[in-house]
Design a protein around this motif. Structure first.
Motif, PDB file in Angstrom:
ATOM      1  N   VAL A  66       0.632  -0.416  -0.031  1.00  0.00           N
ATOM      2  CA  VAL A  66      -0.422  -0.080   0.007  1.00  0.00           C
ATOM      3  C   VAL A  66       0.735   1.663  -0.513  1.00  0.00           C
ATOM      4  O   VAL A  66       0.001   2.135  -0.108  1.00  0.00           O
ATOM      5  CB  VAL A  66      -0.834   0.032   0.655  1.00  0.00           C
ATOM      6  N   ARG A  67       2.446   1.339   0.337  1.00  0.00           N
ATOM      7  CA  ARG A  67       3.210   2.256   0.053  1.00  0.00           C
ATOM      8  C   ARG A  67       3.683   3.227  -1.427  1.00  0.00           C
ATOM      9  O   ARG A  67       4.129   1.688  -2.318  1.00  0.00           O
ATOM     10  CB  ARG A  67       4.027   2.248   1.313  1.00  0.00           C
ATOM     11  N   HIS A  68       3.073   4.104  -1.586  1.00  0.00           N
ATOM     12  CA  HIS A  68       3.263   4.400  -3.286  1.00  0.00           C
ATOM     13  C   HIS A  68       3.812   5.533  -2.920  1.00  0.00           C
ATOM     14  O   HIS A  68       3.851   6.054  -2.313  1.00  0.00           O
ATOM     15  CB  HIS A  68       1.655   4.510  -3.667  1.00  0.00           C
ATOM     16  N   ILE A  69       5.310   5.432  -4.310  1.00  0.00           N
ATOM     17  CA  ILE A  69       5.687   6.814  -4.448  1.00  0.00           C
ATOM     18  C   ILE A  69       5.548   7.193  -5.541  1.00  0.00           C
ATOM     19  O   ILE A  69       5.216   6.876  -6.583  1.00  0.00           O
ATOM     20  CB  ILE A  69       7.739   6.311  -4.101  1.00  0.00           C
ATOM     21  N   ARG A  70       5.063   8.847  -5.425  1.00  0.00           N
ATOM     22  CA  ARG A  70       3.891   9.372  -7.079  1.00  0.00           C
ATOM     23  C   ARG A  70       5.154  10.815  -7.043  1.00  0.00           C
ATOM     24  O   ARG A  70       5.631  11.381  -6.274  1.00  0.00           O
ATOM     25  CB  ARG A  70       2.593   9.612  -6.357  1.00  0.00           C
ATOM     26  N   LEU A  71       4.832  10.740  -8.248  1.00  0.00           N
ATOM     27  CA  LEU A  71       6.087  12.241  -8.785  1.00  0.00           C
ATOM     28  C   LEU A  71       4.066  13.400  -8.632  1.00  0.00           C
ATOM     29  O   LEU A  71       3.721  12.861  -9.831  1.00  0.00           O
ATOM     30  CB  LEU A  71       6.493  12.123 -10.215  1.00  0.00           C
ATOM     31  N   LEU A  72       4.028  14.369  -7.953  1.00  0.00           N
ATOM     32  CA  LEU A  72       3.388  15.386  -8.177  1.00  0.00           C
ATOM     33  C   LEU A  72       3.197  16.052  -9.135  1.00  0.00           C
ATOM     34  O   LEU A  72       4.474  16.129 -10.035  1.00  0.00           O
ATOM     35  CB  LEU A  72       3.051  15.971  -7.091  1.00  0.00           C
ATOM     36  N   PRO A  73       2.694  17.031  -9.830  1.00  0.00           N
ATOM     37  CA  PRO A  73       2.324  17.557 -11.210  1.00  0.00           C
ATOM     38  C   PRO A  73       3.645  18.977 -10.783  1.00  0.00           C
ATOM     39  O   PRO A  73       4.258  19.131 -11.397  1.00  0.00           O
ATOM     40  CB  PRO A  73       1.302  18.293 -11.135  1.00  0.00           C
ATOM     41  N   SER A  74       3.971  19.316  -9.933  1.00  0.00           N
ATOM     42  CA  SER A  74       4.205  19.949  -9.097  1.00  0.00           C
ATOM     43  C   SER A  74       6.203  19.630  -9.316  1.00  0.00           C
ATOM     44  O   SER A  74       7.123  20.492  -8.796  1.00  0.00           O
ATOM     45  CB  SER A  74       4.381  20.731  -8.034  1.00  0.00           C
ATOM     46  N   GLY A  75       6.195  18.821  -9.402  1.00  0.00           N
ATOM     47  CA  GLY A  75       7.631  17.722  -9.447  1.00  0.00           C
ATOM     48  C   GLY A  75       8.350  17.441  -7.986  1.00  0.00           C
ATOM     49  O   GLY A  75       9.187  16.757  -8.454  1.00  0.00           O
ATOM     50  N   GLU A  76       7.254  17.398  -7.297  1.00  0.00           N
ATOM     51  CA  GLU A  76       7.828  16.852  -5.867  1.00  0.00           C
ATOM     52  C   GLU A  76       7.678  15.269  -6.050  1.00  0.00           C
ATOM     53  O   GLU A  76       6.749  14.608  -7.019  1.00  0.00           O
ATOM     54  CB  GLU A  76       7.365  17.388  -4.809  1.00  0.00           C
ATOM     55  N   LYS A  77       8.448  14.293  -5.113  1.00  0.00           N
ATOM     56  CA  LYS A  77       7.754  13.278  -4.819  1.00  0.00           C
ATOM     57  C   LYS A  77       7.190  13.288  -3.357  1.00  0.00           C
ATOM     58  O   LYS A  77       6.985  13.772  -2.547  1.00  0.00           O
ATOM     59  CB  LYS A  77       9.242  12.612  -4.963  1.00  0.00           C
ATOM     60  N   GLU A  78       6.195  12.072  -3.131  1.00  0.00           N
ATOM     61  CA  GLU A  78       5.709  12.004  -2.082  1.00  0.00           C
ATOM     62  C   GLU A  78       5.233  10.578  -1.387  1.00  0.00           C
ATOM     63  O   GLU A  78       5.075   9.960  -2.408  1.00  0.00           O
ATOM     64  CB  GLU A  78       4.433  12.695  -1.518  1.00  0.00           C
TER      65      GLU A  78
END
Length: 290
Positions: A66-78
């Protein structure tokens, strides 16, 4: 068509504003957002999925359960915990790798044969042409997991229909159950489908479910269900359900039940005893349950 200049991604997502974009400007180069990200990777301007076309969407770069690493449209990762989201998984990590390994080896061999110009095992094939060799092994592995147990003297009468996504699987299940109902009872008039008032089984306009934004679904009727976050009296709810069956029971062939709702009801789980009563009352009317 001018490229989209995204200055406030959060505001764009919140307002769900439809926008359009191109991946290249007049000079053939990538157009950019205010923060320098390329439009081809940020707003997904030509993609229409869960949100309107033109909405910037996060990219899932990697996941572990359930742990996902996402690249946001802002360029940040979360990193987020993806619970529900209509994409729950039973396996992850080494267990999932073990499950996928045979398929990986199968595809690897097929790719090697194709690259060499040889005959290759099909990765996908239309049933009008045949079935893949892996189908027999899949059915054999599935049989021990069936909810019914055969005695040594009998062989279970069952079949499996495989679909690529949920809405088609629901349609196929309904089709098969209606055929069973007609063959067993001889009644060809019971073709209505009962759906939960808050249910979701695919794109609302073309799938079974509680919502129908474009057309009236004359082939389904809605039965009362518990609602997420709304207190209810079980006796009152069962009375409403009983009245529903009194009115529509003779025309319903199949009833769809979600033991646990997805995004339509924030993952709400049916109270076990209440669900058993619902199913029992429907079966008493000769209604098939999916």
């Amino acid at each position: 068509m001018n490229p989209v200049k995204v200055s406030n991604v959060t505001k764009q997502v919140e307002t769900m504003t439809v926008s359009s974009s191109t991946s290249s400007d007049d000079n053939g180069t990538d157009s950019t957002t205010a923060n320098g990200a390329t439009l081809s990777s940020a707003p997904h301007g030509n993609f229409a999925g869960r949100y309107p076309a033109g909405i910037a969407q996060p990219i899932t770069l990697a996941k572990n359960g359930v742990r996902h690493i996402r690249l946001l449209p802002s360029g940040e990762k979360e990193e987020v915990l993806a619970v529900g989201l209509a994409c729950s998984e039973c396996f992850s990590g080494p267990r999932l790798a073990k499950l996928l390994q045979p398929g990986f080896e199968y595809e690897k061999k097929a790719m090697e044969d194709m690259m060499a110009g040889n005959f290759a095992a099909p990765l996908s094939i239309h049933t009008s042409a045949g079935v893949p060799a892996a189908l027999s092994g899949f059915i054999e592995a599935l049989e021990p997991l069936l909810p019914w147990k055969a005695t040594p003297e009998e062989k279970l009468d069952w079949c499996v229909s495989l679909q690529l996504e949920g809405a088609s699987a629901v349609w196929a299940g309904i089709d098969m159950l209606l055929q069973v109902s007609i063959l067993s009872s001889g009644n060809k008039r019971r073709k209505m489908v009962a759906v939960g008032a808050q249910s979701y089984h695919g794109p609302p306009s073309t799938s079974f479910g509680g919502k129908s934004p474009l057309w009236n679904k004359n082939y389904q009727v809605k039965y009362p269900v518990p609602e997420a976050g709304v207190p209810y009296d079980e006796t009152e709810l069962l009375d409403k359900y009983s009245a529903f069956l009194d009115k529509h029971g003779e025309e319903i062939g199949v009833m769809l039940v979600e033991p646990q709702w997805g995004s339509s009801q924030t993952g709400l789980v049916w109270p076990k005893d209440l669900l058993k009563k619902y199913i029992s009352m429907a079966r008493e009317r000769g209604i098939k349950i999916l």
